[in-house]
Design an enzyme around this catalytic site. Sequence first.
Site, PDB file in Angstrom:
ATOM      1  CG  HIS A  75      -5.315   3.379  -0.814  1.00 42.38           C
ATOM      2  ND1 HIS A  75      -4.872   4.625  -1.183  1.00 42.38           N
ATOM      3  CD2 HIS A  75      -4.399   2.902   0.086  1.00 42.38           C
ATOM      4  CE1 HIS A  75      -3.735   4.887  -0.538  1.00 42.38           C
ATOM      5  NE2 HIS A  75      -3.436   3.863   0.235  1.00 42.38           N
ATOM      6  CD  GLU A  76      -4.881  -0.246   2.288  1.00 42.20           C
ATOM      7  OE1 GLU A  76      -3.720  -0.698   2.202  1.00 42.20           O
ATOM      8  OE2 GLU A  76      -5.118   0.890   2.746  1.00 42.20           O
ATOM      9  CD  GLN A  94       0.338   0.474   3.211  1.00 40.62           C
ATOM     10  OE1 GLN A  94      -0.731  -0.139   3.281  1.00 40.62           O
ATOM     11  NE2 GLN A  94       0.454   1.752   3.526  1.00 40.62           N
ATOM     12  CG  HIS A 145      -0.459  -0.139  -0.863  1.00 42.68           C
ATOM     13  ND1 HIS A 145       0.668   0.642  -0.997  1.00 42.68           N
ATOM     14  CD2 HIS A 145      -1.347   0.608  -0.163  1.00 42.68           C
ATOM     15  CE1 HIS A 145       0.476   1.808  -0.407  1.00 42.68           C
ATOM     16  NE2 HIS A 145      -0.742   1.817   0.112  1.00 42.68           N
ATOM     17  N   GLY A 178      -6.761   1.144   6.641  1.00 41.90           N
ATOM     18  CA  GLY A 178      -6.372   0.005   5.830  1.00 41.90           C
ATOM     19  C   GLY A 178      -4.861  -0.126   5.829  1.00 41.90           C
ATOM     20  CB  CYS A 203      -0.951   6.483   1.510  1.00 40.84           C
ATOM     21  SG  CYS A 203      -0.097   4.903   1.399  1.00 40.84           S
ATOM     22  CG  LEU A 204      -1.498   4.162   7.368  1.00 37.19           C
ATOM     23  CD1 LEU A 204      -1.758   2.821   8.045  1.00 37.19           C
ATOM     24  CD2 LEU A 204      -1.612   5.307   8.361  1.00 37.19           C
TER      25      LEU A 204
END
Length: 165
Positions: free
Chosen positions: A135-136, A50, A139, A45, A93-94
């Site tokens: 999660h996304e 991000q 953000h 995701g 997380c990226l």
Amino acid sequence: MSVLKILRWPDPVLQQVCTPVCDVAAVDALIGDMFDTMYAAPGRGLAAPQVGKLLRLFVMDVGWKEGTRTPMVCINPEVVDACETVVTREEGCLSIPGVMADVTRPDAVTLAYTDAAGRQRETRLTGFAAACAQHELDHLDGIVTFDRVDADQRAALEAAYGMPA
């Protein structure tokens, strides 16, 4: 399409609330770039902040690593229903590479959103897909994994990530 730079914590963009997308067609190229970036990372995701865009938009594909691509574009998403059952899963997380945290979330949610074609959708997500979408969505509200754990766990995770105490 191209691979974009993924912002890393503590970049201040990751702490901001995003604005709604008003013109779906205007984000078409961004959506393609976000998928390219997510797959290259490799992640499941990726939210617009991000990659430095303060827009209420995320992409996800929870099946591609197992061989079945299930790409999903969520524009202006919101959880309209969540089950009472919560589960704790390890999340990465990226934007915080190398850090895995135990995060507790509802095990199923109904997500309302606009898809890439501009159609209004409502989808019930369960298990890992529900966790990924939540999660996304976090953000888009300026929330990262560190914000979803208790103070002791946060301190340990930030130390492991290399942030000063």
